[in-house]
Design a protein around this motif. Sequence first.
Motif, PDB file in Angstrom:
ATOM      1  N   LYS A  85      68.898  38.666  77.649  1.00 10.21           N
ATOM      2  CA  LYS A  85      69.791  38.727  78.804  1.00 10.21           C
ATOM      3  C   LYS A  85      71.178  38.196  78.465  1.00 10.21           C
ATOM      4  N   LEU A  86      71.264  37.228  77.564  1.00  6.16           N
ATOM      5  CA  LEU A  86      72.576  36.743  77.147  1.00  6.16           C
ATOM      6  C   LEU A  86      73.338  37.829  76.381  1.00  6.16           C
ATOM      7  N   LEU A 138      72.394  35.419  84.268  1.00  6.88           N
ATOM      8  CA  LEU A 138      72.142  34.080  83.747  1.00  6.88           C
ATOM      9  C   LEU A 138      70.829  33.500  84.289  1.00  6.88           C
ATOM     10  N   THR A 139      70.507  33.798  85.538  1.00  3.33           N
ATOM     11  CA  THR A 139      69.245  33.334  86.117  1.00  3.33           C
ATOM     12  C   THR A 139      68.058  33.928  85.363  1.00  3.33           C
ATOM     13  N   GLU A 140      68.155  35.217  85.038  1.00  2.00           N
ATOM     14  CA  GLU A 140      67.094  35.856  84.266  1.00  2.00           C
ATOM     15  C   GLU A 140      67.040  35.286  82.854  1.00  2.00           C
ATOM     16  N   ALA A 141      68.220  34.988  82.294  1.00  2.00           N
ATOM     17  CA  ALA A 141      68.255  34.392  80.957  1.00  2.00           C
ATOM     18  C   ALA A 141      67.576  33.019  80.957  1.00  2.00           C
ATOM     19  N   LYS A 142      67.829  32.250  82.001  1.00  2.00           N
ATOM     20  CA  LYS A 142      67.206  30.920  82.076  1.00  2.00           C
ATOM     21  C   LYS A 142      65.696  31.030  82.245  1.00  2.00           C
ATOM     22  N   ALA A 143      65.253  31.980  83.073  1.00  2.00           N
ATOM     23  CA  ALA A 143      63.812  32.176  83.258  1.00  2.00           C
ATOM     24  C   ALA A 143      63.150  32.599  81.948  1.00  2.00           C
ATOM     25  N   GLY A 144      63.901  33.270  81.088  1.00  2.00           N
ATOM     26  CA  GLY A 144      63.366  33.707  79.806  1.00  2.00           C
ATOM     27  C   GLY A 144      63.527  32.688  78.695  1.00  2.00           C
ATOM     28  N   GLY A 145      64.001  31.490  79.028  1.00  2.00           N
ATOM     29  CA  GLY A 145      64.120  30.435  78.028  1.00  2.00           C
ATOM     30  C   GLY A 145      65.320  30.572  77.109  1.00  2.00           C
ATOM     31  N   GLU A 146      66.342  31.318  77.536  1.00  2.00           N
ATOM     32  CA  GLU A 146      67.509  31.535  76.683  1.00  2.00           C
ATOM     33  C   GLU A 146      68.601  30.483  76.890  1.00  2.00           C
ATOM     34  N   LEU A 147      68.542  29.732  77.998  1.00  2.00           N
ATOM     35  CA  LEU A 147      69.589  28.759  78.307  1.00  2.00           C
ATOM     36  C   LEU A 147      69.097  27.330  78.097  1.00  2.00           C
ATOM     37  N   LEU A 148      70.049  26.454  77.788  1.00  2.23           N
ATOM     38  CA  LEU A 148      69.730  25.036  77.657  1.00  2.23           C
ATOM     39  C   LEU A 148      69.292  24.470  79.016  1.00  2.23           C
ATOM     40  N   PRO A 149      68.482  23.428  79.029  1.00  4.81           N
ATOM     41  CA  PRO A 149      67.900  22.926  80.282  1.00  4.81           C
ATOM     42  C   PRO A 149      68.923  22.534  81.346  1.00  4.81           C
ATOM     43  N   ALA A 196      73.700  28.268  75.575  1.00  5.53           N
ATOM     44  CA  ALA A 196      72.612  29.044  74.979  1.00  5.53           C
ATOM     45  C   ALA A 196      71.744  28.203  74.052  1.00  5.53           C
ATOM     46  N   VAL A 197      70.453  28.507  74.048  1.00  5.74           N
ATOM     47  CA  VAL A 197      69.526  27.923  73.076  1.00  5.74           C
ATOM     48  C   VAL A 197      69.970  28.378  71.680  1.00  5.74           C
ATOM     49  N   PRO A 198      70.046  27.466  70.704  1.00  5.99           N
ATOM     50  CA  PRO A 198      70.564  27.821  69.371  1.00  5.99           C
ATOM     51  C   PRO A 198      69.910  29.052  68.748  1.00  5.99           C
ATOM     52  N   ALA A 199      68.609  29.195  68.884  1.00  4.42           N
ATOM     53  CA  ALA A 199      67.923  30.334  68.273  1.00  4.42           C
ATOM     54  C   ALA A 199      68.379  31.653  68.894  1.00  4.42           C
ATOM     55  N   VAL A 200      68.648  31.641  70.198  1.00  9.05           N
ATOM     56  CA  VAL A 200      69.136  32.842  70.880  1.00  9.05           C
ATOM     57  C   VAL A 200      70.585  33.106  70.495  1.00  9.05           C
TER      58      VAL A 200
END
Length: 231
Positions: A85-86, A138-149, A196-200
């Motif tokens: 999503k990002l 961004l909401t979908e990205a967070k639900a998918g674990g792509e965003l920092l907490p 963003a999560v570093p891996a993403v």
Amino acid sequence: MRSTQIRRHAMARQERAVRTRRTILEAAAAVFDERGYTSATIGEILERAGVTKGALYFHFGSKEELALGVFAEQLAISLPPQSSKLQELVDSGLVLALRLRTEPLVRASVGLALDQGALGLDRTPAFGMWIDQTTRTLTEAKAGGELLPHVDPTETAELLVASFSGTQLLSQLRCQRQDLEHRVTVLFHHMLPGVAVPAVLARLDITPDRAGRLLAEGRLLPVEGDVAEVG
């Protein structure tokens, strides 16, 4: 046989209606861009579009509705879905940058949204539509674990929209947006590490030439309700 002819006739009318609506929007955008919203008149828009008053009012009930239609052109394109999503967020920003540089209707949309002299026009929907779309992504990205907490999708969406708006304005003033895709990639490279999560982040394609490839694959979104033409 008769039903097939009716369907073909209905489809032809719908296509004409979509073309007419687009012609009116392009004419309105040009007049708004040249004259400003306050000074622009329906008569000037009709003359530029070459359509009847009935055709215009079939699609738009007022000058303000015309402006809202122009606003919506910023987002009126569907891009290929991505596994991230990002990445979709980056893609939408890069493509908007390219469209701002190459499509007069999109340029007029942004110019109208930023026109502080547009008396009687509520410009908040222009930014509201953009913020809402970005918030959903961004909401979908967070639900998918792509965003920092710590990331709040709405706050981040507002910051991105505000930053993009300032970036494109600076690019317009400096070089008529000729470097806008580059400036937007710089914006993403600076902002995304904070959300963003570093891996993403490591997998994202944030390159200026990506926009052209995506735009070639994208399509304009259909216009709901355009099933007939008047005038």
